[in-house]
Write an enzyme that holds these catalytic residues in place. Structure first.
Site, short mmCIF file in Angstrom:
data_model
loop_
_atom_site.label_atom_id
_atom_site.label_comp_id
_atom_site.label_asym_id
_atom_site.label_seq_id
_atom_site.Cartn_x
_atom_site.Cartn_y
_atom_site.Cartn_z
CG ASP A 79 -0.07 -0.58 -10.78
OD1 ASP A 79 0.34 0.28 -11.57
OD2 ASP A 79 -0.48 -0.31 -9.63
CD GLU A 121 -3.75 -4.48 -9.19
OE1 GLU A 121 -3.81 -4.65 -7.96
OE2 GLU A 121 -3.32 -3.44 -9.70
N GLY A 179 0.81 -1.23 0.00
CA GLY A 179 0.00 0.00 0.00
C GLY A 179 0.83 1.26 0.00
CB ALA A 180 4.19 2.11 -0.07
N GLY A 181 2.28 2.51 -3.08
CA GLY A 181 2.38 3.07 -4.42
C GLY A 181 3.33 2.33 -5.34
CG LEU A 182 6.80 1.34 -4.20
CD1 LEU A 182 8.03 0.89 -3.43
CD2 LEU A 182 7.19 2.38 -5.25
CB SER A 198 2.42 -4.26 -2.81
OG SER A 198 1.18 -3.79 -2.29
CB SER A 199 -2.52 -4.60 -5.12
OG SER A 199 -2.43 -3.60 -6.10
N1 ATP Z 1 2.54 -9.44 -0.10
C1 ATP Z 1 1.22 -9.37 -0.09
N2 ATP Z 1 0.48 -10.38 0.40
C2 ATP Z 1 -0.86 -10.31 0.41
N3 ATP Z 1 -1.57 -9.24 -0.04
C3 ATP Z 1 -0.91 -8.21 -0.53
C4 ATP Z 1 0.52 -8.21 -0.58
N4 ATP Z 1 0.90 -7.04 -1.12
C5 ATP Z 1 -0.24 -6.35 -1.38
N5 ATP Z 1 -1.32 -7.04 -1.04
C6 ATP Z 1 -2.74 -6.62 -1.17
O1 ATP Z 1 -2.74 -5.40 -1.88
C7 ATP Z 1 -3.31 -4.33 -1.11
C8 ATP Z 1 -2.53 -3.05 -1.35
O2 ATP Z 1 -2.88 -2.61 -2.61
P1 ATP Z 1 -2.90 -1.08 -3.04
O3 ATP Z 1 -3.24 -1.08 -4.46
O4 ATP Z 1 -3.74 -0.27 -2.10
O5 ATP Z 1 -1.39 -0.61 -2.82
P2 ATP Z 1 -0.13 -0.82 -3.76
O6 ATP Z 1 -0.46 -1.80 -4.81
O7 ATP Z 1 1.03 -1.14 -2.88
O8 ATP Z 1 0.07 0.63 -4.36
P3 ATP Z 1 -0.30 1.20 -5.86
O9 ATP Z 1 -1.52 0.47 -6.31
O10 ATP Z 1 -0.56 2.65 -5.65
O11 ATP Z 1 0.92 0.94 -6.65
C9 ATP Z 1 -3.20 -4.80 0.33
O12 ATP Z 1 -4.25 -4.21 1.08
C10 ATP Z 1 -3.36 -6.32 0.20
O13 ATP Z 1 -4.71 -6.65 0.14
C1 MEV Z 2 -3.49 5.34 -9.37
C2 MEV Z 2 -3.22 4.32 -10.46
O1 MEV Z 2 -3.18 5.02 -11.72
C3 MEV Z 2 -1.85 3.69 -10.32
C4 MEV Z 2 -1.65 2.89 -9.08
O2 MEV Z 2 -0.36 2.33 -9.12
C5 MEV Z 2 -4.31 3.30 -10.46
C6 MEV Z 2 -4.32 2.42 -11.69
O3 MEV Z 2 -3.74 2.77 -12.72
O4 MEV Z 2 -4.97 1.36 -11.61
MG MG Z 3 -2.11 -1.52 -6.14
#
Ligand code: ATP
Ligand code: MEV
Ligand code: MG
Length: 397
Positions: free
Chosen positions: A205, A194, A141-144, A146-147
């Site tokens: 992503d 996703e 959940g930091a923008g990199l 991970s989801s």
């Molecule tokens: N290692 C992991 N194991 C299980 N679930 C994960 C893991 N990494 C991410 N997730 C899931 O993804 C969610 C985070 O997704 P989110 O899209 O909010 O953040 P992000 O992908 O880190 O950032 P962004 O989408 O901005 O790049 C978590 O709440 C969890 O449900």
């Molecule tokens: C904020 C966003 O543009 C990027 C998240 O990493 C959402 C997406 O493209 O799905």
């Molecule tokens: Mg994400």
């Protein structure tokens, strides 16, 4: 019956330009990061499926008859748009004991796992009797991305176990990748995963997690960028938590409220992505230092635009101010609202300036590190080829 013990990994990503605008069909430029999510897959007890997700504190196990019964209900609701329907997600929540509307990381991760497992096995095979562990080097959940890295690993592992894609790793090999056609299938299932986590993702992503490298993404069209220069980027995590789903929904609301004001901002972000692509593609043939001030200005302009879209945060303003005091330029990356920012480090930046900027960022409570970009996409590994640190993390679960 699955008999091998293997691992799958997928990279996180950095969006250089186009976050949020890409959800509305504009161009984004994104690159794979050298931080990865790892999934270990091994045969489980006959008739049991287990999952362990140490990053979000999940450890669950289900028996196959229960999952098959649930799958029957889910499959009956399968709609043409391929998006998980409200009814499907309600049935999964009820089965897993997740409250309606729960958006905690563990709830979304469990829901995405169950959805992908049941939908993939309904289409390609039986519910697998395997043990799955997923652990990540990426902050959640930091923008990199991970989801997306999580969804890509799950898609690849589940499609392989169900026989929809090959197991390309020969005995004795340490790593292997899938064919273009198989990667396309992995990417499309990761996109569905996703959707469970994000609501309305653009797909950029999961595309980076699948293909790796550097790419341009627009409305589902993926164009790999060839001959991209090796940019030096400082990545800073403000550690302010946020949810991509909520931020994306907020931008949509703002656009619906003020279309005449917000649409030109999206068009301008689109133009920045396109101009940035031209500059990046011109750089290898003409590696002149004068490209860097242009890239820096693009960062500054886009950061202002993202603030206008409502996805800034005081921590990100601070990050930009601190780096500006060392003559460096930054922008948020990913969904914003906290999370990570990126700072361009032109080749002539003195090591002292980078060190001083890092120290000041750490003094704000942020974490920062220099990254290599353009890492490989989803990869299959023999477990013995993984580093001791990754093996240890996967074994702890
Ligand atoms: N290692 C992991 N194991 C299980 N679930 C994960 C893991 N990494 C991410 N997730 C899931 O993804 C969610 C985070 O997704 P989110 O899209 O909010 O953040 P992000 O992908 O880190 O950032 P962004 O989408 O901005 O790049 C978590 O709440 C969890 O449900
Ligand atoms: C904020 C966003 O543009 C990027 C998240 O990493 C959402 C997406 O493209 O799905
Ligand atoms: Mg994400």
């Amino acid at each position: 019956m699955w008999r091998r013990e293997l691992a799958v990994s997928a990279p996180g990503k950095v969006i250089l330009h186009g976050e949020h605008a890409v959800v509305l069909g504009k161009v984004a430029l994104a690159v794979a990061l050298d931080l990865r999510t790892f999934l270990r897959l091994r045969p489980g007890a006959e008739g049991r499926l287990s999952v362990s997700l140490p990053g979000v504190g999940v450890r669950r196990s289900w028996d196959s008859p229960g999952l098959r019964a649930l799958r029957g209900r889910i499959a009956a609701d399968e709609d043409e748009s391929k998006s998980p329907s409200v009814e499907q997600l309600d049935a999964l929540r009820e089965f897993a004991g997740i409250a309606a509307g729960a958006s905690a990381p563990e709830s979304l991760a469990t829901l995405a796992f169950l959805y992908m497992c049941l939908a993939i096995s309904a289409k390609y095979g039986d519910v697998p009797s395997v043990e799955i562990v997923v652990w990540s080097e990426l902050p959640t959940g930091a923008g990199l991305g991970s989801s997306a890295a999580y969804a890509v690993c799950l898609a690849a592992a589940l499609l392989m176990v169900c026989g929809a894609i090959s197991c390309p790793l020969q005995e004795g090999e340490s790593t292997s990748r899938w064919t273009e056609e198989e990667l396309t299938l992995i990417n499309s299932w990761a996109f569905r995963g996703e959707r469970v986590i994000h609501g309305n993702p653009s797909g950029v992503d999961n595309a980076v997690g699948t293909w790796g490298g550097a790419l341009r993404y627009q409305a589902g069209k993926i164009t790999p960028l060839k001959r991209v220069p090796t940019l030096r980027i400082l990545l800073t995590n403000t550690k302010v938590p946020r949810s991509t789903k909520t931020l994306v929904a907020g931008v949509k609301e703002k656009i619906l409220k003020f279309p005449a004001i917000m649409n030109p901002v999206l068009d301008s972000i689109d133009a920045i992505s396109q101009e940035c692509q031209s500059v990046l593609e011109a750089m290898p043939a003409n590696p002149s230092p004068e490209h860097y001030p242009v890239l820096e200005e693009f960062f500054d302009i886009n950061q202002h635009h993202l603030n206008v879209l409502g996805v800034g945060h005081p921590s990100l303003d601070r990050l930009c101010q601190v780096t500006a005091s060392h003559s460096l330029h930054s922008k948020l990356t990913g969904a914003g609202g906290g999370g990570c920012g990126i700072t361009l480090l032109p080749p002539d930046t003195s090591p002292l300036a980078v060190e001083a900027a890092k120290q000041d960022l750490c003094a704000c409570g942020f974490e920062c590190w220099e990254t290599k970009i353009g890492a490989p996409g989803v990869t299959l590994h023999s477990c013995s080829s993984l580093s001791a640190q990754v093996l240890h993390a996967l074994a702890q679960s």
